[in-house]
Scaffold this active site. Sequence first.
Site, mmCIF file in Angstrom:
data_model
loop_
_atom_site.group_PDB
_atom_site.id
_atom_site.type_symbol
_atom_site.label_atom_id
_atom_site.label_comp_id
_atom_site.label_asym_id
_atom_site.label_seq_id
_atom_site.Cartn_x
_atom_site.Cartn_y
_atom_site.Cartn_z
ATOM 1 N N TYR A 48 -9.550 12.089 -23.114
ATOM 2 C CA TYR A 48 -8.513 11.194 -22.828
ATOM 3 C C TYR A 48 -9.277 9.934 -22.064
ATOM 4 C CZ TYR A 48 -5.279 14.740 -24.003
ATOM 5 O OH TYR A 48 -4.347 15.841 -24.611
ATOM 6 N N HIS A 106 -10.773 22.159 -26.652
ATOM 7 C CA HIS A 106 -9.667 21.077 -27.352
ATOM 8 C C HIS A 106 -9.274 21.194 -28.586
ATOM 9 C CE1 HIS A 106 -8.287 16.573 -26.245
ATOM 10 N NE2 HIS A 106 -7.562 17.139 -26.917
#
Length: 275
Positions: A48, A106
């Site tokens: 992110y 992830h």
Amino acid sequence: MIPLVQTPRISIPKLGLGTWKLAGAEGQAAVESALALGYRHLDTADRYGNEEAVGAAMAASGVARDEIFLTSKVWYDNLAPEAIRRSLQGSLRKLCTPYLDLFLVHWPAPDMDLSAVVRTMQAVRDEGLVRRWGVSNFPLGLMRRLEEAGAEPACLQVEYHALLSQQRLLDWCRPRGIALTAYSPLGQGALAEQAVLQEIGRKHGATPLQVALAWLLQQEGVVVIPKAARKQSQQANLDAVALAAKLDTQDVAAIDAMPKDWRRVNPDFGPDWNA
């Protein structure tokens, strides 16, 4: 008060703040706002690019570190043992914290050595760098392979909302004490246009998005992490916690009957979801 999902593997607030696309000063302000409102669960990731902002917000908030449940994730091209460790150390440094409450893979990688991933995740847990570990975007076949490798992940994070079923994964996770965290729980905002949710919202004096969140929040073992930058949206999501207790069997049945095959997040590198 935000309730907890509590299992033998994990204790985690049922509502958290997703921080994808919340970066820089705006991201820091959003996280500070959420913590001031009473959020105690923050979800970020190395990918992110906002861990510095999340860490700064935590430091500025005045909320004690041990009162915050903090999740971060390692990207799929960093799943070799030393790469996992480098990613984790980078996340800890940027977040200004000595540990994560939850550390997730992830996305799965086609060529990953799953046994080596499991050994590394268990090792960093044993070393106290993470309290619990889990995975994100793993289909049922990969969850089975994890169990065959002797792994006991604490959490599975996947896209889950009123137009996308995850029943197969829920049926797998619940008896094992694995929390299922729903990302994009509002269909990235598109659920606001659903007539079924609008009608239930009118009945309860709520928005359709609050209804969509409440439907998830009333489910056993399910955690939701909607992204919200504005204080008003963060508060509206908090108010969905109380709404979850007010949905009746008719409401739930109507939402259950909505189509459940609308996936919003399906990148080229994603797994075979039916595996």
